[in-house]
Enzyme design. Sequence first.
Site, PDB file in Angstrom:
ATOM      1  N   ILE A  12      55.441  37.434  37.973  1.00 33.12           N
ATOM      2  CA  ILE A  12      54.848  38.762  38.216  1.00 33.12           C
ATOM      3  C   ILE A  12      53.678  39.012  37.264  1.00 33.12           C
ATOM      4  CG2 ILE A  12      55.314  41.218  38.531  1.00 33.12           C
ATOM      5  CD1 ILE A  12      58.274  40.534  38.812  1.00 33.12           C
ATOM      6  N   ASP A  33      51.999  34.607  25.834  1.00 31.36           N
ATOM      7  CA  ASP A  33      53.127  33.965  26.522  1.00 31.36           C
ATOM      8  C   ASP A  33      53.548  32.758  25.681  1.00 31.36           C
ATOM      9  OD1 ASP A  33      53.984  33.917  29.888  1.00 31.36           O
ATOM     10  OD2 ASP A  33      54.709  32.371  28.515  1.00 31.36           O
ATOM     11  N   ALA A  82      57.174  39.809  29.525  1.00 35.00           N
ATOM     12  CA  ALA A  82      57.831  38.632  28.930  1.00 35.00           C
ATOM     13  C   ALA A  82      59.333  38.840  28.896  1.00 35.00           C
ATOM     14  CB  ALA A  82      57.301  38.397  27.523  1.00 35.00           C
ATOM     15  N   SER A  85      64.399  35.769  32.787  1.00 32.93           N
ATOM     16  CA  SER A  85      64.536  36.601  33.989  1.00 32.93           C
ATOM     17  C   SER A  85      65.591  36.140  34.995  1.00 32.93           C
ATOM     18  CB  SER A  85      63.177  36.671  34.700  1.00 32.93           C
ATOM     19  OG  SER A  85      62.850  35.399  35.242  1.00 32.93           O
ATOM     20  N   THR A 125      64.019  46.466  35.536  1.00 29.78           N
ATOM     21  CA  THR A 125      64.581  45.993  36.807  1.00 29.78           C
ATOM     22  C   THR A 125      65.611  46.970  37.370  1.00 29.78           C
ATOM     23  OG1 THR A 125      66.011  44.265  37.720  1.00 29.78           O
ATOM     24  CG2 THR A 125      66.184  44.636  35.372  1.00 29.78           C
ATOM     25  N   ASP A 126      65.782  46.938  38.673  1.00 26.41           N
ATOM     26  CA  ASP A 126      66.820  47.776  39.291  1.00 26.41           C
ATOM     27  C   ASP A 126      68.228  47.290  38.914  1.00 26.41           C
ATOM     28  OD1 ASP A 126      66.882  45.440  40.805  1.00 26.41           O
ATOM     29  OD2 ASP A 126      66.654  46.431  42.752  1.00 26.41           O
ATOM     30  N   GLU A 127      68.313  46.058  38.381  1.00 23.52           N
ATOM     31  CA  GLU A 127      69.640  45.526  38.041  1.00 23.52           C
ATOM     32  C   GLU A 127      70.318  46.319  36.925  1.00 23.52           C
ATOM     33  OE1 GLU A 127      70.283  41.363  37.781  1.00 23.52           O
ATOM     34  OE2 GLU A 127      68.820  40.913  39.340  1.00 23.52           O
ATOM     35  N   TYR A 153      71.916  39.134  31.694  1.00 19.31           N
ATOM     36  CA  TYR A 153      70.500  39.445  31.944  1.00 19.31           C
ATOM     37  C   TYR A 153      70.289  40.947  32.089  1.00 19.31           C
ATOM     38  CZ  TYR A 153      66.351  40.452  34.740  1.00 19.31           C
ATOM     39  OH  TYR A 153      65.191  41.020  35.209  1.00 19.31           O
ATOM     40  N   SER A 154      71.042  41.569  33.008  1.00 16.84           N
ATOM     41  CA  SER A 154      70.780  42.995  33.251  1.00 16.84           C
ATOM     42  C   SER A 154      71.157  43.827  32.032  1.00 16.84           C
ATOM     43  CB  SER A 154      71.514  43.485  34.503  1.00 16.84           C
ATOM     44  OG  SER A 154      72.882  43.184  34.456  1.00 16.84           O
ATOM     45  N   LYS A 157      68.257  43.726  29.712  1.00 16.28           N
ATOM     46  CA  LYS A 157      67.154  44.570  30.188  1.00 16.28           C
ATOM     47  C   LYS A 157      67.482  46.048  29.961  1.00 16.28           C
ATOM     48  CE  LYS A 157      63.838  43.409  32.058  1.00 16.28           C
ATOM     49  NZ  LYS A 157      62.504  42.996  31.496  1.00 16.28           N
TER      50      LYS A 157
HETATM   51  P1  NAD Z   1      59.361  34.781  35.013  1.00 18.38           P
HETATM   52  O1  NAD Z   1      60.610  34.168  34.499  1.00 18.38           O
HETATM   53  O2  NAD Z   1      58.689  34.181  36.190  1.00 18.38           O
HETATM   54  O3  NAD Z   1      58.285  34.840  33.847  1.00 18.38           O
HETATM   55  C1  NAD Z   1      58.602  35.202  32.530  1.00 18.38           C
HETATM   56  C2  NAD Z   1      57.410  34.855  31.639  1.00 18.38           C
HETATM   57  O4  NAD Z   1      57.725  35.295  30.310  1.00 18.38           O
HETATM   58  C3  NAD Z   1      57.131  33.346  31.545  1.00 18.38           C
HETATM   59  O5  NAD Z   1      55.749  33.104  31.613  1.00 18.38           O
HETATM   60  C4  NAD Z   1      57.677  32.959  30.183  1.00 18.38           C
HETATM   61  O6  NAD Z   1      57.003  31.859  29.584  1.00 18.38           O
HETATM   62  C5  NAD Z   1      57.429  34.247  29.397  1.00 18.38           C
HETATM   63  N1  NAD Z   1      58.324  34.371  28.245  1.00 18.38           N
HETATM   64  C6  NAD Z   1      59.665  34.189  28.209  1.00 18.38           C
HETATM   65  N2  NAD Z   1      60.131  34.367  26.965  1.00 18.38           N
HETATM   66  C7  NAD Z   1      59.049  34.700  26.195  1.00 18.38           C
HETATM   67  C8  NAD Z   1      58.880  35.019  24.827  1.00 18.38           C
HETATM   68  N3  NAD Z   1      59.905  35.038  23.970  1.00 18.38           N
HETATM   69  N4  NAD Z   1      57.634  35.319  24.386  1.00 18.38           N
HETATM   70  C9  NAD Z   1      56.574  35.296  25.225  1.00 18.38           C
HETATM   71  N5  NAD Z   1      56.676  34.977  26.524  1.00 18.38           N
HETATM   72  C10 NAD Z   1      57.901  34.685  27.003  1.00 18.38           C
HETATM   73  O7  NAD Z   1      59.729  36.294  35.261  1.00 18.38           O
HETATM   74  P2  NAD Z   1      59.209  37.306  36.400  1.00 18.38           P
HETATM   75  O8  NAD Z   1      60.046  37.154  37.601  1.00 18.38           O
HETATM   76  O9  NAD Z   1      57.743  37.215  36.491  1.00 18.38           O
HETATM   77  O10 NAD Z   1      59.617  38.698  35.737  1.00 18.38           O
HETATM   78  C11 NAD Z   1      58.726  39.367  34.855  1.00 18.38           C
HETATM   79  C12 NAD Z   1      59.370  40.645  34.380  1.00 18.38           C
HETATM   80  O11 NAD Z   1      59.668  41.472  35.489  1.00 18.38           O
HETATM   81  C13 NAD Z   1      60.693  40.437  33.636  1.00 18.38           C
HETATM   82  O12 NAD Z   1      60.741  41.331  32.571  1.00 18.38           O
HETATM   83  C14 NAD Z   1      61.755  40.763  34.671  1.00 18.38           C
HETATM   84  O13 NAD Z   1      62.909  41.271  34.030  1.00 18.38           O
HETATM   85  C15 NAD Z   1      61.050  41.829  35.479  1.00 18.38           C
HETATM   86  N6  NAD Z   1      61.455  41.956  36.891  1.00 18.38           N
HETATM   87  C16 NAD Z   1      61.446  40.863  37.709  1.00 18.38           C
HETATM   88  C17 NAD Z   1      61.750  41.014  39.054  1.00 18.38           C
HETATM   89  C18 NAD Z   1      61.741  39.842  40.012  1.00 18.38           C
HETATM   90  O14 NAD Z   1      62.146  39.997  41.171  1.00 18.38           O
HETATM   91  N7  NAD Z   1      61.301  38.661  39.626  1.00 18.38           N
HETATM   92  C19 NAD Z   1      62.056  42.292  39.567  1.00 18.38           C
HETATM   93  C20 NAD Z   1      62.072  43.381  38.695  1.00 18.38           C
HETATM   94  C21 NAD Z   1      61.733  43.196  37.360  1.00 18.38           C
HETATM   95  O1  DAU Z   2      66.462  43.022  41.418  1.00 19.43           O
HETATM   96  C1  DAU Z   2      65.497  42.556  40.511  1.00 19.43           C
HETATM   97  C2  DAU Z   2      65.900  41.211  39.990  1.00 19.43           C
HETATM   98  O2  DAU Z   2      65.698  40.280  41.057  1.00 19.43           O
HETATM   99  C3  DAU Z   2      65.102  40.782  38.756  1.00 19.43           C
HETATM  100  O3  DAU Z   2      65.390  41.650  37.698  1.00 19.43           O
HETATM  101  C4  DAU Z   2      65.428  39.339  38.364  1.00 19.43           C
HETATM  102  O4  DAU Z   2      64.590  38.935  37.289  1.00 19.43           O
HETATM  103  C5  DAU Z   2      65.188  38.445  39.557  1.00 19.43           C
HETATM  104  O5  DAU Z   2      65.560  37.111  39.244  1.00 19.43           O
HETATM  105  C6  DAU Z   2      65.991  38.934  40.764  1.00 19.43           C
HETATM  106  O6  DAU Z   2      67.411  38.779  40.527  1.00 19.43           O
HETATM  107  P1  DAU Z   2      68.414  38.248  41.660  1.00 19.43           P
HETATM  108  O7  DAU Z   2      69.600  37.697  40.989  1.00 19.43           O
HETATM  109  O8  DAU Z   2      68.605  39.261  42.720  1.00 19.43           O
HETATM  110  O9  DAU Z   2      67.464  37.077  42.276  1.00 19.43           O
HETATM  111  P2  DAU Z   2      67.800  35.587  42.735  1.00 19.43           P
HETATM  112  O10 DAU Z   2      66.564  35.081  43.409  1.00 19.43           O
HETATM  113  O11 DAU Z   2      68.377  34.768  41.644  1.00 19.43           O
HETATM  114  O12 DAU Z   2      68.934  35.793  43.828  1.00 19.43           O
HETATM  115  C7  DAU Z   2      68.736  36.637  44.958  1.00 19.43           C
HETATM  116  C8  DAU Z   2      70.029  36.657  45.736  1.00 19.43           C
HETATM  117  O13 DAU Z   2      70.236  35.353  46.316  1.00 19.43           O
HETATM  118  C9  DAU Z   2      71.265  36.925  44.889  1.00 19.43           C
HETATM  119  O14 DAU Z   2      72.186  37.698  45.634  1.00 19.43           O
HETATM  120  C10 DAU Z   2      71.848  35.543  44.631  1.00 19.43           C
HETATM  121  C11 DAU Z   2      71.472  34.776  45.878  1.00 19.43           C
HETATM  122  N1  DAU Z   2      71.225  33.312  45.689  1.00 19.43           N
HETATM  123  C12 DAU Z   2      70.354  32.942  44.734  1.00 19.43           C
HETATM  124  C13 DAU Z   2      70.079  31.601  44.519  1.00 19.43           C
HETATM  125  C14 DAU Z   2      69.120  31.162  43.448  1.00 19.43           C
HETATM  126  C15 DAU Z   2      71.845  32.393  46.515  1.00 19.43           C
HETATM  127  O15 DAU Z   2      72.632  32.747  47.426  1.00 19.43           O
HETATM  128  N2  DAU Z   2      71.583  31.065  46.309  1.00 19.43           N
HETATM  129  C16 DAU Z   2      70.745  30.619  45.330  1.00 19.43           C
HETATM  130  O16 DAU Z   2      70.579  29.389  45.183  1.00 19.43           O
END
Ligand code: NAD
Ligand code: DAU
Length: 354
Positions: A12, A33, A82, A85, A125-127, A153-154, A157
């Site tokens: 993101i 990063d 950062a 996640s 996050t919504d988690e 994780y959640s 956060k």
């Molecule tokens: P990601 O795992 O793809 O990226 C995380 C980034 O943070 C990476 O570039 C990693 O190198 C960097 N990082 C990790 N530890 C670090 C540290 N100690 N210092 C500096 N950099 C560091 O994650 P994402 O999916 O892009 O999520 C970004 C943010 O959004 C997170 O805070 C996550 O909780 C939040 N979020 C993600 C989702 C989702 O669906 N992916 C949804 C809601 C919120």
């Molecule tokens: O809701 C926001 C969150 O969404 C963020 O805060 C997290 O950083 C992000 O990773 C994501 O969390 P989820 O656990 O929902 O995402 P994930 O892609 O890991 O899984 C999505 C759903 O799919 C979950 O119900 C678990 C399921 N899953 C996931 C994987 C990786 C499977 O069934 N099989 C799989 O192999």
Amino acid sequence: MKLLVTGGAGFIGSNFIFYMRKEHPEDLIICLDSLTYAGNLSTLASVMDQPNFKFVKASITDRRAVYRLFEEEQPDIVVNFAAESHVDRSIENPEVFLETNIIGTAVLMDACRIYGIRRFHQVSTDEVYGDLPLDRPDRFFTEQTPLHTSSPYSSSKAGADLLALAYHRTYGLPVTISRCSNNYGPYQFPEKLIPLMIINALHNKPLPVYGKGENVRDWLYVEDHCKAIDRILQHGRVGEVYNIGGHNEMRNIDIVKLICNALGKPESLITYVTDRKGHDMRYAIDPSKIHSELGWLPETRFQDGIGRTIRWYLENQDWWKTIISGEYQNYYEKMYGGRSSAAPLTSDMKGKEE
Ligand code: NAD
Ligand code: DAU
């Protein structure tokens, strides 16, 4: 305006940098990063040489490096992406989640207090709200929903969110927080549901669905998330939390079937595997606050966004092939090897996809 974007080499964060480059080309962006397994410098290749972009490799937990950066750069705004996640990884090893997600956030906010800042935005996050039951489709997460976390994780956060609100109340730090639902789009690390299923399907590999696949997530295209954060930075009220989501609830199994269909792969690839421990059932955001206060609404329909995303993974195979040929192999074997018949991706799959 000078922005410090942490975690900008991840999914993101990188999309946010691209979005801000496009919408506010006059801003100077510094990306901090530490390049964990999830951070990929090649993702930032298109902005790396731009004069108003700078990349700094350091951890947000490294107080000395963070303070030095603030002293040298004096950023106006910090957007903290950062984080560790991935929920499954947090179940295996919670500690690094506490260090990065809680301590790292505290270090950043301490730097903001010392060097002064216009805004510290915490990407959450919504988690943090836990989950909702499947049989109550009338219920949604609002900003008033109590925090009730399920995974390390959640919990980490939620800890960071509470700390951010405490820094606002105690020190007057100009903090905002956004809590977004599941994102999808380009540059998402292949451990997450959508890219993992696309890549496995391309390799005709089993598609590991946890439990019965009935868990529901509320999917949002990543650019819509970036737009919402931009709105909060510009017009959000300090000390406030904003939920971000677009009423796009889908069951995991339906997402996986849709991907099979889009790629012309048989649904027989779907393999039901042991469920995630503590697996949240349903996430669903009520976005009325950000809509009524800031006029934000998602703009990308799921059918458009998922098509764009699948195309992106088809057209950018070098990006993810580099990732899955490295340490990711060990992760995949560890996570899925003992779970079911789902076989790990191997490096000899390169070029075997149809
Ligand atoms: P990601 O795992 O793809 O990226 C995380 C980034 O943070 C990476 O570039 C990693 O190198 C960097 N990082 C990790 N530890 C670090 C540290 N100690 N210092 C500096 N950099 C560091 O994650 P994402 O999916 O892009 O999520 C970004 C943010 O959004 C997170 O805070 C996550 O909780 C939040 N979020 C993600 C989702 C989702 O669906 N992916 C949804 C809601 C919120
Ligand atoms: O809701 C926001 C969150 O969404 C963020 O805060 C997290 O950083 C992000 O990773 C994501 O969390 P989820 O656990 O929902 O995402 P994930 O892609 O890991 O899984 C999505 C759903 O799919 C979950 O119900 C678990 C399921 N899953 C996931 C994987 C990786 C499977 O069934 N099989 C799989 O192999």
